[in-house]
Design a protein around this motif. Structure first.
Motif, PDB file in Angstrom:
ATOM      1  N   GLU A 187       0.840  -1.202   0.000  1.00 29.67           N
ATOM      2  CA  GLU A 187       0.000   0.000   0.000  1.00 29.67           C
ATOM      3  C   GLU A 187       0.882   1.263   0.000  1.00 29.67           C
ATOM      4  OE1 GLU A 187      -2.789  -0.155   3.209  1.00 29.67           O
ATOM      5  OE2 GLU A 187      -3.553   1.865   2.790  1.00 29.67           O
ATOM      6  N   GLY A 188       0.599   2.150  -0.909  1.00 26.25           N
ATOM      7  CA  GLY A 188       1.369   3.386  -0.990  1.00 26.25           C
ATOM      8  C   GLY A 188       2.732   3.196  -1.634  1.00 26.25           C
ATOM      9  N   GLY A 189       3.033   1.962  -2.084  1.00 22.27           N
ATOM     10  CA  GLY A 189       4.314   1.714  -2.752  1.00 22.27           C
ATOM     11  C   GLY A 189       5.494   1.685  -1.808  1.00 22.27           C
ATOM     12  N   GLU A 190       5.219   1.627  -0.500  1.00 20.96           N
ATOM     13  CA  GLU A 190       6.338   1.543   0.430  1.00 20.96           C
ATOM     14  C   GLU A 190       5.995   0.578   1.565  1.00 20.96           C
ATOM     15  OE1 GLU A 190       7.174   5.379   2.069  1.00 20.96           O
ATOM     16  OE2 GLU A 190       5.535   5.249   3.516  1.00 20.96           O
ATOM     17  N   ALA A 191       7.028   0.061   2.185  1.00 24.84           N
ATOM     18  CA  ALA A 191       6.838  -0.889   3.279  1.00 24.84           C
ATOM     19  C   ALA A 191       7.983  -0.721   4.261  1.00 24.84           C
ATOM     20  CB  ALA A 191       6.809  -2.318   2.738  1.00 24.84           C
ATOM     21  N   CYS A 192       7.675  -0.978   5.526  1.00 30.66           N
ATOM     22  CA  CYS A 192       8.766  -0.978   6.502  1.00 30.66           C
ATOM     23  C   CYS A 192       9.115  -2.427   6.819  1.00 30.66           C
ATOM     24  CB  CYS A 192       8.395  -0.204   7.768  1.00 30.66           C
ATOM     25  SG  CYS A 192       7.268  -1.040   8.859  1.00 30.66           S
ATOM     26  N   GLU A 231      14.154   5.251   3.664  1.00 30.61           N
ATOM     27  CA  GLU A 231      14.019   6.484   4.428  1.00 30.61           C
ATOM     28  C   GLU A 231      13.683   6.102   5.857  1.00 30.61           C
ATOM     29  OE1 GLU A 231      11.365  10.607   4.236  1.00 30.61           O
ATOM     30  OE2 GLU A 231      10.977   8.962   2.852  1.00 30.61           O
ATOM     31  N   LYS A 232      14.370   6.712   6.802  1.00 29.47           N
ATOM     32  CA  LYS A 232      14.094   6.433   8.212  1.00 29.47           C
ATOM     33  C   LYS A 232      13.067   7.440   8.704  1.00 29.47           C
ATOM     34  CE  LYS A 232      16.604   4.823  12.235  1.00 29.47           C
ATOM     35  NZ  LYS A 232      16.075   5.478  13.403  1.00 29.47           N
ATOM     36  N   ARG A 233      11.977   6.929   9.251  1.00 33.95           N
ATOM     37  CA  ARG A 233      10.978   7.809   9.845  1.00 33.95           C
ATOM     38  C   ARG A 233      10.650   7.246  11.221  1.00 33.95           C
ATOM     39  NH1 ARG A 233       8.367   7.598   4.650  1.00 33.95           N
ATOM     40  NH2 ARG A 233       6.529   6.567   5.483  1.00 33.95           N
ATOM     41  N   GLY A 234      10.948   8.003  12.270  1.00 34.05           N
ATOM     42  CA  GLY A 234      10.744   7.493  13.620  1.00 34.05           C
ATOM     43  C   GLY A 234      11.653   6.307  13.845  1.00 34.05           C
ATOM     44  N   VAL A 235      11.100   5.224  14.346  1.00 38.48           N
ATOM     45  CA  VAL A 235      11.942   4.072  14.665  1.00 38.48           C
ATOM     46  C   VAL A 235      12.084   3.117  13.479  1.00 38.48           C
ATOM     47  CG1 VAL A 235      11.441   4.174  17.128  1.00 38.48           C
ATOM     48  CG2 VAL A 235       9.996   2.764  15.647  1.00 38.48           C
ATOM     49  N   TRP A 236      11.309   3.343  12.407  1.00 38.24           N
ATOM     50  CA  TRP A 236      11.314   2.384  11.310  1.00 38.24           C
ATOM     51  C   TRP A 236      11.994   2.934  10.065  1.00 38.24           C
ATOM     52  CZ3 TRP A 236      10.408  -2.361  12.530  1.00 38.24           C
ATOM     53  CH2 TRP A 236       9.506  -2.664  13.553  1.00 38.24           C
ATOM     54  N   VAL A 237      12.562   2.011   9.304  1.00 38.43           N
ATOM     55  CA  VAL A 237      13.080   2.357   7.979  1.00 38.43           C
ATOM     56  C   VAL A 237      12.038   1.915   6.950  1.00 38.43           C
ATOM     57  CG1 VAL A 237      14.909   1.964   6.279  1.00 38.43           C
ATOM     58  CG2 VAL A 237      15.484   2.102   8.706  1.00 38.43           C
TER      59      VAL A 237
END
Lengths: 114, 114
Positions: free
Chosen positions: A51-56, A87-93
């Motif tokens: 979803e959204g073309g990205e995954a953590c 891309e790192k956002r908060g605790v997740w990449v």
């Protein structure tokens, strides 16, 4: 914080349009090597179709019966070859497929037979 | 005499359409492994872009500073992976890219980002 992706690869004409130069082949081969593994091919597909073309990583661990370090290793190989951006956002990449890498591969292997 | 090519691979949806199954990944990976070599990638391109979409070994040997047995080895790997079809006519073997293999790869890596 956006981590630096591998430099975009500006490439290629379709394989059947004109003979591929050695230089172009050597730019493309690392991507093909990274893709030539069932887990990595599926990981790239999981990320690209998410979803959204990205995954953590948290979205990916459940899809394989592999340890988290093993998944991380394969993600690192895909990123190193320029196929995934991260891309790192908060605790997740978060990962997404690289549009320029996918465009290069698609251009190279575009199906001009039909 | 037409030599038997590897069975056509009926594959795949774009990587970013839905997660690739393990089965589909394992059918595609041998093709990617065969392609993930600069000489083989250029050989496939030379064959696919050659006049009439086919080439004999006699057309290929001059393009590389490699021995004829080395070229033959790489052609055999491409044929074994189903990427090249081959046909013996007279004293020469003629190669062409496999439409079904190229279609499968093109479908998988089709650029749906634009």
């Amino acid at each position: 914080m956006a981590l630096t992706p591998v430099e975009a690869v500006a490439c290629c004409l379709p394989l059947n349009r004109e003979p591929l130069s050695q230089e172009a082949a050597e730019r493309i081969v690392p991507m093909l090597k990274a893709l030539a593994d069932p887990v990595r091919l599926r990981l790239l597909s999981l990320v690209a179709s998410h979803e959204g073309g990205e995954a953590c990583v948290c979205d990916l661990n459940d899809a394989f019966e592999l340890s988290q370090p093993t998944i991380s290793h394969h993600l690192k190989v895909l990123h190193g070859a320029g196929l995934l951006e991260r891309e790192k956002r908060g605790v997740w990449v978060y990962y997404r497929s690289s549009p320029s890498a996918m465009s290069s591969l698609a251009a190279l292997i575009s199906d001009t037979t039909t």
